[in-house]
Design a protein around this motif. Sequence first.
Motif, PDB file in Angstrom:
ATOM      1  N   MET A 286      43.095   1.112  12.034  1.00 42.78           N
ATOM      2  CA  MET A 286      42.085   0.191  12.572  1.00 42.78           C
ATOM      3  C   MET A 286      41.760  -0.893  11.521  1.00 42.78           C
ATOM      4  O   MET A 286      41.474  -0.569  10.369  1.00 42.78           O
ATOM      5  N   SER A 287      41.836  -2.141  11.906  1.00 46.54           N
ATOM      6  CA  SER A 287      41.609  -3.224  10.950  1.00 46.54           C
ATOM      7  C   SER A 287      40.125  -3.367  10.615  1.00 46.54           C
ATOM      8  O   SER A 287      39.263  -3.072  11.431  1.00 46.54           O
ATOM      9  N   LYS A 288      39.897  -3.833   9.376  1.00 45.74           N
ATOM     10  CA  LYS A 288      38.509  -4.021   8.924  1.00 45.74           C
ATOM     11  C   LYS A 288      37.874  -5.191   9.668  1.00 45.74           C
ATOM     12  O   LYS A 288      38.526  -6.167  10.011  1.00 45.74           O
ATOM     13  N   ALA A 289      36.555  -5.074   9.898  1.00 44.74           N
ATOM     14  CA  ALA A 289      35.820  -6.164  10.548  1.00 44.74           C
ATOM     15  C   ALA A 289      35.799  -7.371   9.617  1.00 44.74           C
ATOM     16  O   ALA A 289      35.631  -7.237   8.400  1.00 44.74           O
ATOM     17  N   LYS A 290      35.994  -8.518  10.200  1.00 46.34           N
ATOM     18  CA  LYS A 290      36.019  -9.747   9.411  1.00 46.34           C
ATOM     19  C   LYS A 290      34.614 -10.079   8.923  1.00 46.34           C
ATOM     20  O   LYS A 290      33.653 -10.001   9.677  1.00 46.34           O
ATOM     21  N   LYS A 291      34.516 -10.443   7.632  1.00 48.41           N
ATOM     22  CA  LYS A 291      33.205 -10.809   7.080  1.00 48.41           C
ATOM     23  C   LYS A 291      32.729 -12.121   7.687  1.00 48.41           C
ATOM     24  O   LYS A 291      33.523 -13.036   7.914  1.00 48.41           O
ATOM     25  N   PRO A 292      31.406 -12.225   7.940  1.00 50.52           N
ATOM     26  CA  PRO A 292      30.862 -13.499   8.432  1.00 50.52           C
ATOM     27  C   PRO A 292      31.140 -14.621   7.430  1.00 50.52           C
ATOM     28  O   PRO A 292      31.243 -14.385   6.225  1.00 50.52           O
ATOM     29  N   LYS A 293      31.216 -15.837   7.941  1.00 48.26           N
ATOM     30  CA  LYS A 293      31.557 -16.981   7.098  1.00 48.26           C
ATOM     31  C   LYS A 293      30.562 -17.173   5.958  1.00 48.26           C
ATOM     32  O   LYS A 293      30.944 -17.498   4.832  1.00 48.26           O
ATOM     33  N   TYR A 294      29.254 -16.947   6.255  1.00 46.09           N
ATOM     34  CA  TYR A 294      28.247 -17.173   5.210  1.00 46.09           C
ATOM     35  C   TYR A 294      28.407 -16.183   4.068  1.00 46.09           C
ATOM     36  O   TYR A 294      28.165 -16.499   2.902  1.00 46.09           O
ATOM     37  N   LYS A 295      28.867 -14.959   4.401  1.00 46.76           N
ATOM     38  CA  LYS A 295      29.091 -13.953   3.348  1.00 46.76           C
ATOM     39  C   LYS A 295      30.299 -14.325   2.495  1.00 46.76           C
ATOM     40  O   LYS A 295      30.294 -14.137   1.272  1.00 46.76           O
ATOM     41  N   LEU A 296      31.322 -14.842   3.144  1.00 50.61           N
ATOM     42  CA  LEU A 296      32.501 -15.291   2.407  1.00 50.61           C
ATOM     43  C   LEU A 296      32.162 -16.454   1.483  1.00 50.61           C
ATOM     44  O   LEU A 296      32.616 -16.511   0.328  1.00 50.61           O
ATOM     45  N   LEU A 297      31.323 -17.383   1.999  1.00 50.20           N
ATOM     46  CA  LEU A 297      30.901 -18.510   1.170  1.00 50.20           C
ATOM     47  C   LEU A 297      30.067 -18.039  -0.014  1.00 50.20           C
ATOM     48  O   LEU A 297      30.254 -18.498  -1.140  1.00 50.20           O
ATOM     49  N   HIS A 298      29.140 -17.111   0.256  1.00 52.15           N
ATOM     50  CA  HIS A 298      28.303 -16.556  -0.811  1.00 52.15           C
ATOM     51  C   HIS A 298      29.171 -15.915  -1.883  1.00 52.15           C
ATOM     52  O   HIS A 298      28.954 -16.102  -3.089  1.00 52.15           O
ATOM     53  N   GLN A 299      30.167 -15.149  -1.442  1.00 52.80           N
ATOM     54  CA  GLN A 299      31.078 -14.476  -2.368  1.00 52.80           C
ATOM     55  C   GLN A 299      31.856 -15.490  -3.201  1.00 52.80           C
ATOM     56  O   GLN A 299      32.005 -15.347  -4.415  1.00 52.80           O
ATOM     57  N   TYR A 300      32.323 -16.547  -2.522  1.00 53.65           N
ATOM     58  CA  TYR A 300      33.093 -17.583  -3.216  1.00 53.65           C
ATOM     59  C   TYR A 300      32.251 -18.278  -4.281  1.00 53.65           C
ATOM     60  O   TYR A 300      32.681 -18.446  -5.428  1.00 53.65           O
ATOM     61  N   TYR A 301      31.025 -18.685  -3.894  1.00 49.59           N
ATOM     62  CA  TYR A 301      30.165 -19.390  -4.847  1.00 49.59           C
ATOM     63  C   TYR A 301      29.732 -18.486  -5.997  1.00 49.59           C
ATOM     64  O   TYR A 301      29.556 -18.949  -7.125  1.00 49.59           O
ATOM     65  N   LYS A 302      29.599 -17.218  -5.710  1.00 48.47           N
ATOM     66  CA  LYS A 302      29.235 -16.267  -6.766  1.00 48.47           C
ATOM     67  C   LYS A 302      30.372 -16.113  -7.762  1.00 48.47           C
ATOM     68  O   LYS A 302      30.171 -16.163  -8.981  1.00 48.47           O
ATOM     69  N   TYR A 303      31.592 -15.945  -7.250  1.00 41.74           N
ATOM     70  CA  TYR A 303      32.750 -15.742  -8.116  1.00 41.74           C
ATOM     71  C   TYR A 303      33.114 -16.990  -8.906  1.00 41.74           C
ATOM     72  O   TYR A 303      33.626 -16.895 -10.018  1.00 41.74           O
ATOM     73  N   THR A 304      32.878 -18.155  -8.330  1.00 39.79           N
ATOM     74  CA  THR A 304      33.250 -19.402  -9.022  1.00 39.79           C
ATOM     75  C   THR A 304      32.137 -19.928  -9.931  1.00 39.79           C
ATOM     76  O   THR A 304      32.298 -20.972 -10.570  1.00 39.79           O
ATOM     77  N   GLY A 305      31.016 -19.214  -9.994  1.00 44.90           N
ATOM     78  CA  GLY A 305      29.949 -19.579 -10.932  1.00 44.90           C
ATOM     79  C   GLY A 305      29.003 -20.652 -10.452  1.00 44.90           C
ATOM     80  O   GLY A 305      28.272 -21.251 -11.246  1.00 44.90           O
ATOM     81  N   PHE A 306      28.955 -20.893  -9.127  1.00 44.97           N
ATOM     82  CA  PHE A 306      28.080 -21.948  -8.598  1.00 44.97           C
ATOM     83  C   PHE A 306      26.607 -21.632  -8.833  1.00 44.97           C
ATOM     84  O   PHE A 306      25.840 -22.493  -9.252  1.00 44.97           O
ATOM     85  N   TYR A 307      26.222 -20.385  -8.582  1.00 43.80           N
ATOM     86  CA  TYR A 307      24.808 -20.009  -8.737  1.00 43.80           C
ATOM     87  C   TYR A 307      24.355 -20.090 -10.192  1.00 43.80           C
ATOM     88  O   TYR A 307      23.251 -20.549 -10.482  1.00 43.80           O
ATOM     89  N   SER A 308      25.227 -19.661 -11.093  1.00 46.17           N
ATOM     90  CA  SER A 308      24.869 -19.737 -12.513  1.00 46.17           C
ATOM     91  C   SER A 308      24.805 -21.199 -12.956  1.00 46.17           C
ATOM     92  O   SER A 308      23.980 -21.566 -13.801  1.00 46.17           O
ATOM     93  N   PHE A 309      25.648 -22.049 -12.357  1.00 46.50           N
ATOM     94  CA  PHE A 309      25.623 -23.486 -12.665  1.00 46.50           C
ATOM     95  C   PHE A 309      24.294 -24.092 -12.237  1.00 46.50           C
ATOM     96  O   PHE A 309      23.679 -24.860 -12.981  1.00 46.50           O
TER      97      PHE A 309
END
Length: 202
Positions: A1-24
């Motif tokens: 069974m495939s995993k449920a796709k993450k909502p777009k806002y969660k993916l964006l949050h994850q991206y900005y967190k990993y790329t250092g946007f929040y710390s910036f």
Amino acid sequence: MSKAKKPKYKLLHQYYKYTGFYSFIWEGIRKAIIPTAIIVAVLFYVNYQVINLNEGLMYITKNFSDFFIFTVFLASETILGLIPPDIFIAWTKNTDTPLLYLTILAFLSYLGGVIAYFMGMGIAAIPSVNKYLYGKMTKHIINMQKWGGFLIAVGALLPLPFAIACLAAGMINFSRKHFFLFALLRFGRFIIYGFIIYSALS
């Protein structure tokens, strides 16, 4: 069974967190808090202990034309924000129509960002100049490539180099339509700072 796709806002949050946007953003706010507090404190101190700032600003209003002051402001907002806009906001307090003049300042600041954006596009078309400025602005350009419109929004709202963000956006040929929309947040900054500075001078 495939995993449920993450909502777009969660993916964006994850991206900005990993790329250092929040710390910036936090680093930018942290660096801006002290200068902003100092400017407001100096306004209070000078106004009540040294000279009535309203009288000083009235002198400027009487001795320099509105056109001259607006021209200096537009040039500053286009060329890397050389003069803090707070000084000009304080000046509007003593004009005949403060809110109108504050609105004009906000529009000119927005226009300055737009001019900087098109300057960036022009620079990108000149290889030698582009190479030189790219080296000087590598950090800003990389951040613009990573965060795009959100970086423009942060530059528009916070005491960060708005003109530099606009120049970098032009240099990477960031979407014109999205740039114009995100840059409109610049008006919000003038509303907030206008309230703070008007309160300090009342």
